[in-house]
Design a protein around this motif. Structure first.
Motif, mmCIF file in Angstrom:
data_model
loop_
_atom_site.group_PDB
_atom_site.id
_atom_site.type_symbol
_atom_site.label_atom_id
_atom_site.label_comp_id
_atom_site.label_asym_id
_atom_site.label_seq_id
_atom_site.Cartn_x
_atom_site.Cartn_y
_atom_site.Cartn_z
ATOM 1 N N MET C 83 -1.584 3.943 6.878
ATOM 2 C CA MET C 83 -0.208 3.570 7.174
ATOM 3 C C MET C 83 0.489 2.970 5.970
ATOM 4 O O MET C 83 -0.078 2.178 5.235
ATOM 5 C CB MET C 83 -0.193 2.553 8.324
ATOM 6 N N PRO C 85 3.271 0.552 5.851
ATOM 7 C CA PRO C 85 3.968 -0.210 6.895
ATOM 8 C C PRO C 85 5.434 -0.463 6.571
ATOM 9 O O PRO C 85 5.849 -0.410 5.407
ATOM 10 C CB PRO C 85 3.182 -1.526 6.963
ATOM 11 N N LYS C 89 4.917 -4.426 2.870
ATOM 12 C CA LYS C 89 3.789 -5.338 3.095
ATOM 13 C C LYS C 89 2.768 -5.296 1.947
ATOM 14 O O LYS C 89 1.562 -5.192 2.173
ATOM 15 C CB LYS C 89 3.078 -5.003 4.419
ATOM 16 N N PHE C 91 0.495 -6.971 -0.996
ATOM 17 C CA PHE C 91 -0.164 -8.264 -1.107
ATOM 18 C C PHE C 91 0.422 -9.013 -2.303
ATOM 19 O O PHE C 91 0.267 -8.609 -3.459
ATOM 20 C CB PHE C 91 -1.668 -8.084 -1.256
ATOM 21 N N ALA C 92 1.090 -10.106 -2.010
ATOM 22 C CA ALA C 92 1.909 -10.766 -3.026
ATOM 23 C C ALA C 92 1.071 -11.358 -4.159
ATOM 24 O O ALA C 92 1.520 -11.420 -5.295
ATOM 25 C CB ALA C 92 2.749 -11.858 -2.379
#
Ligand SMILES: Nc1ncnc2c1ncn2[C@@H]1O[C@H](COP(=O)(O)OP(=O)(O)OP(=O)(O)O)[C@@H](O)[C@H]1O
Ligand SMILES: [Mg+2]
Lengths: 287, 347, 236
Positions: C83, C85, C89, C91-92
């Motif tokens: 997916m 999203p 999304k 990962f910071a």
């Protein structure tokens, strides 16, 4: 000169506090878990080592090395079967569960090992020291500090150079999205707590060799650990090490004024730092 | 079109029955020193002190999102303030007790200026640090007896309100102290519950309750109204300080280890609230009764008893997060302390 | 030939709120399916349900004919559903490259895609590989999100509004990757707000409204009016 000596002792004591704190820092960093039983788990580690050394006649260092995988499994199981069920958006359940665990472990140790003080004997190394110029450096305190540095290096390696470390950092960013990448985050958490308890096991070894222990001293170790983590700022292992060292130095300086003042001095420095730098000395850029 | 009369009511049938029963119970409790043994009076004393502490902790954690494991700080402060007055500056005991509450609340302000900087779970450990600091500081004061503490002076005992009358009625000196402490804590307990109940029905309290219903928001963000948080924290520390004064007045001795006991004044209290049901006034009442039963059967087991209690707390929060009262009231719909208002058709 | 992905009477709830009402849809091998619909129609919910983030019955989702509806999200990802999203999304605290690697860290499925291939697909990412992922521009971040999803060599790629908030040229660049993604063996579902875009890229389109499928067909079959009705409900 006495002052420098005191500070040096404090730095090395700080190594021990960093070892207490690194596991806490790890579980908080990965899953925002504040484990109130952390101090008691360290103490449990000490008793495991004492038991291995005492009843199996293993040399202390070997006993400690045997204890580390035991601690890993313990942490893994703890997370898998207990803490994972408590971790949701609500912070109350994990606090209650770990607080209950703290009381459980404390009294379990009391029931099994009585309130008597014990100490892990290394056969003389604990008394040895060597002179560097006018300063006297204890072998064991130095080993403690070196162990703490080594643990920080290893944790940083795992965190920043391995797939597992990516999962650790990613899960603290966004656990749901990490599951979309095929990770079972419950498993990631279990490994994280396993590693945290391995670090606790290292701390446990030095705790038991440095002075005598009894089942009631766990909560105080938690508080030292907590202070080191907060002083250092959440999210950095080096920060935690420095936090431990600052706490250690504060305590030895306080203790040199009045032995009864030692622990209190640490608390006061902690509170003072929190007033000046609410996010600790080395906060992470995120969150 | 038919006209209906409406009335705004928050009481339920059970709550009215319960209120009647509660009044009878309180009257019986007042008369208890003449009805039951001294041992039971001591037990009742213990139950009610625990209930006061539990109601306070419940208000903090269950409503205001302030999860503290350091309330023993304020128990200890209350005890030490009371004993300090008794030993160094004998004022009427009732004033000394009040002073205990005020000082506890005052130190609470100083503590909060530090602990309120800590978010969520870290607040919990921060309160623990505060308790340690207070305990270590007091234990160092040799005027306060250092690590071994102080005893309540005999002469001071005799200035207790009602002491003379009780003596004339045939109570021994220490029995008279027990009875006075018992009545005081009964008063404190009733007042605490009524105040909390009243407060929960004010707009501010209803606001807290509403946020509470979205527990997650309440605890993780902390209730938005900072002022409300301060108010609740202050009020709870005031009551906790008074409770501390009463607890150690009854014991007639105080020492740092007993006054700042994490087990007695935090662990037991937390388990009472969690097992009984957090976020309700009924929960702690149920919890304290269960606790008392457990204690009477298991306390001889020493550490095993505490292991069982710890395990029960863990199981309870995982299996029934809203506690035994939560289970009861969700099954039966019974509410004894109705907070919400219901619109009721009269005509 | 059985479709690679199929849902059967798929429902989804958020608490008491029902967001999907018995969705029956399918995705054929090699196909690109576009899902359109107004805000709140349930498009993202559908993708989340398929990818295992929302619970439902085992036979509500079939992957290559096997019921997989009861599997958790991480298992489904192993099975080949990947997916991108909504909202990317990323990962910071991870760099671009680390974000990409998380896509293939937990397990490996053999296939076309690898870190090098993703860099070939989106060369700009290679230049930015050591930067924090969230320091990139929106379009580049979207490329990271797509690349991350490709790293596991999925059979089914679910893309949720990959064009949202991006400039037209950037959207074009991103959609330009689609043919290669399909060629490498993935069947693709794209959720699109932009009907024109959906018509351009899709072999087949389904339209959702209030948790139900209201229209289905190939872009050529669907009239503007039918779409309008399916999108907003009949004017009547
Ligand atoms: N986490 C949630 N909790 C409760 N309701 C939700 C949640 N997520 C979505 N919903 C509701 O479910 C319905 C469908 O939402 P969904 O996000 O699937 O719509 P969408 O078609 O993707 O819309 P958009 O085009 O805005 O992304 C909406 O009514 C929405 O309000
Ligand atoms: Mg959407």
């Amino acid at each position: 000169m006495i002052l420098i000596d005191t500070i040096l002792q404090g730095v090395m004591l700080g190594g021990l506090y960093a070892l207490f704190a690194l596991g806490l820092s790890l579980t908080f960093g990965v899953m925002r878990l504040v484990n109130l039983a952390h101090g008691d788990l360290i103490l449990l580690g000490s008793y495991i080592i004492l038991t291995l050394a005492g009843s199996l006649y293993l040399p202390p260092l070997i006993a400690a090395l045997v204890a580390l995988p035991i601690m890993f499994v313990l942490g893994w199981a703890l997370q898998r079967f207990l803490l994972n069920h408590a971790l949701h958006d609500d912070i109350l359940p994990p606090l209650i569960v770990t607080f209950g665990l703290s009381i459980l472990i404390q009294n379990g140790l009391l029931a099994i090992f009585t309130a008597d003080s014990r100490r892990l004997s290394l056969g003389g190394i604990e008394a040895q020291s060597f002179a560097v110029g006018p300063l006297n450096i204890g072998v064991l305190p130095l080993m403690t500090l070196l162990a703490a540095v080594l643990v920080v290096l290893l944790l940083n390696f795992v965190f920043f150079k391995t797939a597992l470390g990516r999962a650790f950092r990613a899960t603290s960013d966004d656990a749901t999205t990490l599951t979309l990448m095929g990770r079972d985050t419950r498993r990631v958490f279990a490994i994280a707590t396993g590693i945290a308890l391995v670090v606790a096991g290292v701390a446990a070894f030095f705790l038991a060799t440095r002075a005598s222990i009894n089942p009631s001293i766990g909560p105080a170790r938690l508080i030292f650990a907590f202070e080191a983590v907060i002083i250092g700022g959440l999210g950095s292992f080096w920060g935690t090490l420095i936090g431990g060292i600052i706490l250690g130095v504060a305590q030895t300086l306080g203790g040199s004024i009045d032995p009864e003042f030692q622990v209190l001095a640490g608390h006061l420095v902690f509170i003072a730092i929190l007033f000046l730098r609410p996010r600790g000395l080395f906060p992470r850029a995120f969150d | 079109m038919t006209e209906h009369k409406w009335s705004l009511t928050s009481s339920t049938r059970e709550s009215r029955i319960f209120a009647t029963l509660a009044i009878v119970a309180v009257l019986l409790l007042i008369a208890a020193p003449w009805l039951v043994s001294r041992g039971l009076i001591r037990d009742l004393f213990q139950i009610m002190t625990l209930l006061v502490l539990a109601q306070c902790w419940n208000l903090l954690a269950g409503y205001a999102g302030l999860i503290s494991v350091g309330q023993q700080a304020f128990v200890g402060i209350g005890a030490y303030v009371f004993f300090s007055f008794a030993v160094f500056m004998p004022i009427p005991p009732a004033l000394a007790i009040l002073a205990a509450g005020i000082v506890a609340a005052g130190i609470g302000v100083a503590a909060a200026s530090f602990t309120f900087r800590l978010q969520g779970a870290y607040f919990a450990v921060g309160t623990w640090v505060v308790a340690e600091v207070v305990q270590l500081t007091l234990a160092k004061q040799s005027v306060l007896g250092g690590g071994s503490g102080m005893s309540l002076p005999r002469e001071f005992r005799e200035t207790m309100p009602g002491f003379g009358i009780l003596r004339e009625m045939g109570f021994s000196k220490s029995a008279a102290i027990d009875v006075i402490a018992y009545w005081m804590v009964l008063l404190l307990c009733v007042v605490t519950i009524l105040v909390i109940y009243r407060f929960m029905r004010t707009p501010a309290g209803l606001g807290l309750g509403a946020v509470r219903d979205n527990v997650i928001a309440a605890r993780s963000v902390g209730v938005n109204a900072t002022r409300l948080k301060w108010l609740v924290y202050l009020g709870c520390n005031f009551i906790t300080g008074i409770a501390g004064a009463l607890i150690f007045m009854q014991k007639q001795r105080v020492s740092p280890d007993t006054a700042f006991s994490v087990i007695d004044w935090s662990a037991f209290v937390i388990f009472v609230v969690v097992i009984g049901g957090i976020g309700t006034i009924e929960g702690p009442i149920i919890g304290v009764l269960i606790f008392y039963l457990l204690q009477s059967f298991l306390a001889d087991l020493g550490p095993i008893y505490l292991i069982i209690l710890g395990a029960l707390g863990i199981v309870s929060i995982l299996v029934a997060p809203s506690g035994i009262w939560g289970l009861i009231s969700s099954r039966t719909g019974i509410v004894l302390f109705p907070i919400r208002h219901n619109l009721k058709k009269l005509g | 030939m059985s479709p690679v992905l199929q849902t059967h009477d798929l429902t989804a709830f958020y608490g008491d709120f029902q967001a999907l009402f018995g969705i029956d849809m399918h995705l054929d091998e090699g196909e690109t399916l576009a899902i359109i619909g107004a805000n709140g129609a349930g498009k993202s919910t559908l993708l989340r349900a398929i990818s295992g983030l929302l619970p439902h019955a085992a036979d509500a989702v079939l992957l290559e004919g096997r019921p997989v509806g009861n599997l958790p999200a991480f298992e489904l990802s192993h099975q080949g559903i990947s997916m991108v999203p909504e909202g990317r999304k990323l990962f910071a605290s991870l760099s671009v490259e680390e974000n990409l690697k998380t896509g293939a860290d937990a397990f490996t499925r053999p296939g076309f895609w690898s870190l090098e291939r993703v860099y070939e697909l989106f060369p700009i990412l290679k230049e930015r590989q050591h930067q924090p992922a969230t320091s990139l521009s929106g379009g580049q971040q979207q490329m990271v999100a797509i690349g991350r999803a490709l790293m596991s060599n999925p059979k089914v790629l679910l893309c949720d509004e990959i064009s949202l908030g991006l400039a037209p040229v950037v959207i074009r660049d991103i959609y330009a990757a689609l043919p290669q993604i399909r060629e490498a063996g993935a069947s693709v579902v794209v959720v699109e707000q932009d009907i024109g875009q959906a018509m351009k890229v899709a072999d087949r389109v389904i339209c959702m409204m209030e948790g139900r499928v209201t229209l289905e067909g190939t872009p050529a079959d669907l009239s503007r009016e039918a779409i309008h009705n399916a999108y907003f409900g009949d004017a009547a």
